[in-house]
Design a protein around this motif. Sequence first.
Motif, PDB file in Angstrom:
ATOM      1  N   ASN A 233      81.515 -23.161 -87.893  1.00 46.90           N
ATOM      2  CA  ASN A 233      80.965 -21.974 -88.530  1.00 46.90           C
ATOM      3  C   ASN A 233      81.674 -20.721 -88.031  1.00 46.90           C
ATOM      4  O   ASN A 233      82.201 -20.686 -86.903  1.00 46.90           O
ATOM      5  CB  ASN A 233      79.464 -21.853 -88.244  1.00 46.90           C
ATOM      6  N   ASN A 234      81.645 -19.709 -88.861  1.00 45.93           N
ATOM      7  CA  ASN A 234      82.212 -18.410 -88.495  1.00 45.93           C
ATOM      8  C   ASN A 234      81.279 -17.740 -87.492  1.00 45.93           C
ATOM      9  O   ASN A 234      80.108 -17.507 -87.777  1.00 45.93           O
ATOM     10  CB  ASN A 234      82.366 -17.540 -89.742  1.00 45.93           C
TER      11      ASN A 234
ATOM     12  N   ASN B  18      81.055 -14.765 -86.519  1.00 47.37           N
ATOM     13  CA  ASN B  18      80.546 -13.456 -86.936  1.00 47.37           C
ATOM     14  C   ASN B  18      79.370 -13.563 -87.896  1.00 47.37           C
ATOM     15  O   ASN B  18      78.638 -12.597 -88.108  1.00 47.37           O
ATOM     16  CB  ASN B  18      81.679 -12.645 -87.575  1.00 47.37           C
ATOM     17  N   GLU B  19      79.210 -14.739 -88.531  1.00 45.76           N
ATOM     18  CA  GLU B  19      78.141 -14.919 -89.503  1.00 45.76           C
ATOM     19  C   GLU B  19      76.883 -15.551 -88.895  1.00 45.76           C
ATOM     20  O   GLU B  19      75.889 -15.730 -89.594  1.00 45.76           O
ATOM     21  CB  GLU B  19      78.641 -15.792 -90.661  1.00 45.76           C
TER      22      GLU B  19
ATOM     23  N   ASP C 270      73.495 -15.622 -86.946  1.00 44.57           N
ATOM     24  CA  ASP C 270      72.473 -14.621 -86.657  1.00 44.57           C
ATOM     25  C   ASP C 270      72.235 -14.505 -85.156  1.00 44.57           C
ATOM     26  O   ASP C 270      72.290 -15.494 -84.417  1.00 44.57           O
ATOM     27  CB  ASP C 270      71.156 -14.986 -87.351  1.00 44.57           C
TER      28      ASP C 270
END
Length: 347
Positions: A54-55, A57-58, A60
Amino acid sequence: MQSSHIRNKPHEISGKLTADSSNIKIESFACSCAAGASESCKHVVAVLLFLNKNNLNEIDTLSSTDVQCQWSKLKEPSLEQFKPVSIEHFCCVRSTEKVPLTTSPSELRSALISAAPNSAIALHCVGRNPREISLNKNDVVLEEPFIFTTHPHLLSLDLYSVLNLGDCCQTVYESDIKLNDSPINIRTKSLVDKSYWHKIRQYRITGSRCYSLSGFVTSYNYPWLGYSPDGIIVNKVNEPIKLVEVKCPYPSCTDDSQNIFEKIIYISKNADESFTLLKKHAYYAQVQLGLVLLNLNSCDFIIYNSIEHNYVVINVKFDDQYCKTLLQVLKIVYFEKLLHTICELKM
């Protein structure tokens, strides 16, 4: 992260990652599970795999309060989703008839080990680093490198009276406890066959339940006692002169060498910075039983620090009065309690 036990509290995983222009470096990770101190438990691996897919920065960012609220919301659906189901309801499980064994479990295990000598169970039972024996003509091969003499305290065991055994217990003692081989042969066999080592230790009072590098030692006249020393120091003429016992406590990765030894509960630190094995701990009884069975006067009790690869050596002397009391108590416990339990299990 949710534990394998869905009713338990989730595990807390914390870590630190540093990034440069092209790479991300794992600085440290820890988990609240039992294996979390190693920094390589399955929960840490799962988190790293998730981050890799997963990114960053994305993802939560949640506060500690938000995390608790999220798990409270997910708990009930998890309990409803994962209902316990009997294994017989799985489509991949076929009903089978029980087939009675015509051989004993130990014989079956030995057959499996012989059929697959490089399997995990074979390496575990026989040993992963078997000693090689040189066959040069000039070599002298000794069937037994040293002989143990009987300590006077063992001879005095006959003076300690216990309750008379029932017929069933006497039968069990005669068939399963009394030796049908010499102590020398027993020790030699236990060195090369770990399945035999496990079998011969059954129904006996032993010093510990750890693997031994020196085989299983017992007494022909007192076969209900046994000991598996980690090592035995001998002199130039192969006479045993000292016992060796090794302990490897699993320290936290954040502890330094000094803290590791000071936190061990079975030793105390002396004014001269040396250490003493505590008399009230089970390891003290283990060492004393080994000394009396091997008829030795001292033991090098070694504590190894696997993080910094250093160790301390505590010299434990033979405790005459302690061993007298220990042997008397062990004989009463064995013949008046333990042997009856063994008899009930075999009936």
